[in-house]
Design an enzyme around this catalytic site. Structure first.
Site, PDB file in Angstrom:
ATOM      1  N   TRP A  12       0.838  -1.204   0.000  1.00  0.00           N
ATOM      2  CA  TRP A  12       0.000   0.000   0.000  1.00  0.00           C
ATOM      3  C   TRP A  12       0.875   1.257   0.000  1.00  0.00           C
ATOM      4  CZ3 TRP A  12      -3.791   1.501  -2.297  1.00  0.00           C
ATOM      5  CH2 TRP A  12      -4.802   2.326  -1.821  1.00  0.00           C
ATOM      6  N   GLY A 134     -11.242   3.130   1.694  1.00  0.00           N
ATOM      7  CA  GLY A 134     -12.207   2.802   0.635  1.00  0.00           C
ATOM      8  C   GLY A 134     -11.804   1.515  -0.058  1.00  0.00           C
ATOM      9  N   ALA A 138      -3.889  -2.456  -3.297  1.00  0.00           N
ATOM     10  CA  ALA A 138      -2.621  -1.923  -3.811  1.00  0.00           C
ATOM     11  C   ALA A 138      -2.321  -2.469  -5.210  1.00  0.00           C
ATOM     12  CB  ALA A 138      -1.505  -2.297  -2.847  1.00  0.00           C
ATOM     13  N   LYS A 189     -14.564  -4.269   8.714  1.00  0.00           N
ATOM     14  CA  LYS A 189     -14.849  -5.099   7.526  1.00  0.00           C
ATOM     15  C   LYS A 189     -13.863  -6.259   7.417  1.00  0.00           C
ATOM     16  CE  LYS A 189     -11.288  -3.531   5.109  1.00  0.00           C
ATOM     17  NZ  LYS A 189     -10.298  -4.030   4.198  1.00  0.00           N
ATOM     18  N   ARG A 253      -6.057 -10.394   1.949  1.00  0.00           N
ATOM     19  CA  ARG A 253      -5.339 -11.359   2.797  1.00  0.00           C
ATOM     20  C   ARG A 253      -6.248 -11.885   3.908  1.00  0.00           C
ATOM     21  NH1 ARG A 253      -1.609  -6.782   5.524  1.00  0.00           N
ATOM     22  NH2 ARG A 253      -1.924  -5.752   3.563  1.00  0.00           N
ATOM     23  N   ASN A 254      -7.194 -11.040   4.379  1.00  0.00           N
ATOM     24  CA  ASN A 254      -8.121 -11.494   5.430  1.00  0.00           C
ATOM     25  C   ASN A 254      -9.022 -12.598   4.884  1.00  0.00           C
ATOM     26  OD1 ASN A 254      -7.712  -9.648   7.858  1.00  0.00           O
ATOM     27  ND2 ASN A 254      -7.755  -8.224   6.146  1.00  0.00           N
ATOM     28  N   VAL A 277       0.422  -9.657   7.550  1.00  0.00           N
ATOM     29  CA  VAL A 277      -0.338  -9.430   8.767  1.00  0.00           C
ATOM     30  C   VAL A 277      -1.830  -9.595   8.440  1.00  0.00           C
ATOM     31  CG1 VAL A 277      -0.785  -7.737  10.592  1.00  0.00           C
ATOM     32  CG2 VAL A 277       1.404  -7.719   9.399  1.00  0.00           C
ATOM     33  N   GLU A 279      -4.964  -8.429   9.694  1.00  0.00           N
ATOM     34  CA  GLU A 279      -5.434  -7.454  10.680  1.00  0.00           C
ATOM     35  C   GLU A 279      -6.828  -7.768  11.205  1.00  0.00           C
ATOM     36  OE1 GLU A 279      -4.537  -4.198   8.086  1.00  0.00           O
ATOM     37  OE2 GLU A 279      -2.943  -3.485   9.394  1.00  0.00           O
TER      38      GLU A 279
END
Ligand SMILES: NC(=O)c1ccc[n+]([C@@H]2O[C@H](COP(=O)([O-])OP(=O)(O)OC[C@H]3O[C@@H](n4cnc5c(N)ncnc54)[C@H](O)[C@@H]3O)[C@@H](O)[C@H]2O)c1
Length: 337
Positions: A12, A134, A138, A189, A253-254, A277, A279
């Site tokens: 990012w 938003g 990336a 989210k 990634r989540n 990571v 998050e």
């Protein structure tokens, strides 16, 4: 041309540094990790986070916070959210009152429940802390794929300045005074994206996932409004917009971690596999504690916590959600009879 800095060396940070550079600004990229600085300087690329994207030669890359932060019109905080506090402490000696710091990291700090701009304001009093958020991966921003985000600030003039520095033909930027809701939407989210991945990993379908997204934004909105946010913002770019992209995208990634958990991985195994990571796992705990504090019912967030941290199997968590009492979609809507 403005002098700007981007703190962080992940995907990012690089994508936003590129946007700012392409907008004609003088950009410095900083990373805490010397190894990362060396790799980015030598390869002009982050081969793990953003393969195939070259960092323009004119972007200066450094490990010195003094070099990065001094005399900049805007500083972008693009480190992983767990390092926003420590990075703000490093930044403090080099910035003056009124310095604009734009947070783009998404998360809620465990224990304090502070959002990222709140952390920045605590560590650097007098700063103008702004959020940019938003539906924006990336991988796509770096390839100039049209993207629309929102900038949240306390002061209109500050929001306008940040909007002007970032905005271009492929990176449209709205502004908003509702900083808190933007940050809450962007953090919460990730918890729902983990759940969407779990559903996918379990082998359920599009119906199930659409239901999860819809009920998920309801949980986020109810909690956010109790915390002082505005419902409209949760139905905007940083709320439902970011939730849709995170739940549906291969870049998330989540979501990817959730898919692995749905397939039977533990959280630790999934995080190792994703190599970034996750998050949402951090935010999941904070979200549940906040929901209890504000007395808001959040069954999906609760189920995610049970699966991640309390040994419940993903399949049991899923069926328990389906088997809850059948009820009204919205309890506050009135019946004619
Ligand atoms: N990648 C995306 O598409 C995207 C989009 C929107 C928002 N974000 C948010 O931006 C933030 C950064 O995401 P990312 O994908 O670039 O990388 P990331 O979350 O994987 O963070 C990794 C970066 O954090 C920095 N870091 C690691 N250890 C550190 C330390 N001890 N001190 C200071 N910095 C350290 C390093 O520069 C590293 O590259 C995250 O909060 C993420 O949620 C990411």
């Amino acid at each position: 041309m403005a002098k700007v800095a981007v703190l962080g060396g992940g995907g990012w940070a690089i994508a936003l540094a590129k946007v700012l550079y392409e907008n004609g600004n003088d950009v410095t990229l900083w990373s805490f990790l010397q190894k990362e600085v060396d790799e980015l300087t030598n390869d002009r690329e982050n081969k793990i986070c953003l393969p195939g994207i070259k960092i323009p030669e004119a972007i200066h890359i450094t490990n010195s916070m003094e070099e990065a932060a001094k005399d900049k019109e805007m500083i972008v905080m693009a480190v992983a959210s767990s390092y926003v506090r420590s990075t703000s402490k490093l930044l403090k000696p080099y910035v003056d009152e009124g310095q604009i710091v734009v947070d783009v990291a998404k998360g809620i700090e465990n224990e304090t429940f502070d959002t990222m701009t709140e952390i920045i304001e605590q560590e650097i009093p007098g700063v103008e802390a702004v959020v940019l958020s938003g539906p924006s991966h990336a991988e796509e921003v770096a390839r100039n794929i049209p993207t629309v985000v929102v900038v949240g600030a306390k002061k209109f003039k500050v929001a306008l300045k940040v909007q002007n520095l970032f905005a271009n033909k492929v990176f449209r930027t709205y502004i908003s005074p509702d900083r808190k809701s933007i940050e809450l939407g962007g953090s919460l989210k990730n918890v729902i994206a983990l759940a969407a991945g779990i559903i996918d990993g379990l082998g359920f379908g599009d119906n199930t996932e659409a239901a999860l997204i819809t009920r998920g934004i309801k949980e986020i909105t109810q909690l956010g409004v109790e915390m002082g946010g505005n419902a409209k913002t949760f139905y905007g770019l940083s709320g439902i917009g970011d939730l849709i992209v995170t739940c549906n995208s291969k870049h998330s990634r989540n979501r990817r971690a959730g898919v692995l958990i749905g397939k039977g991985y533990t959280l630790d195994e999934a995080v190792k596999e994703v190599k970034m990571v996750v998050e949402g796992a951090v935010s999941a705990k904070a979200a549940l504690e906040l929901a209890r504090k504000y007395n808001v019912s959040v069954p999906i967030i609760e189920a995610v916590n049970q699966v991640l941290f309390e040994g419940k199997t993903a399949i049991d968590g899923m069926w328990e959600l389906m088997e809850r009492e059948q009820t009204n979609e919205y309890r506050d809507l009135q019946w004619d009879e």
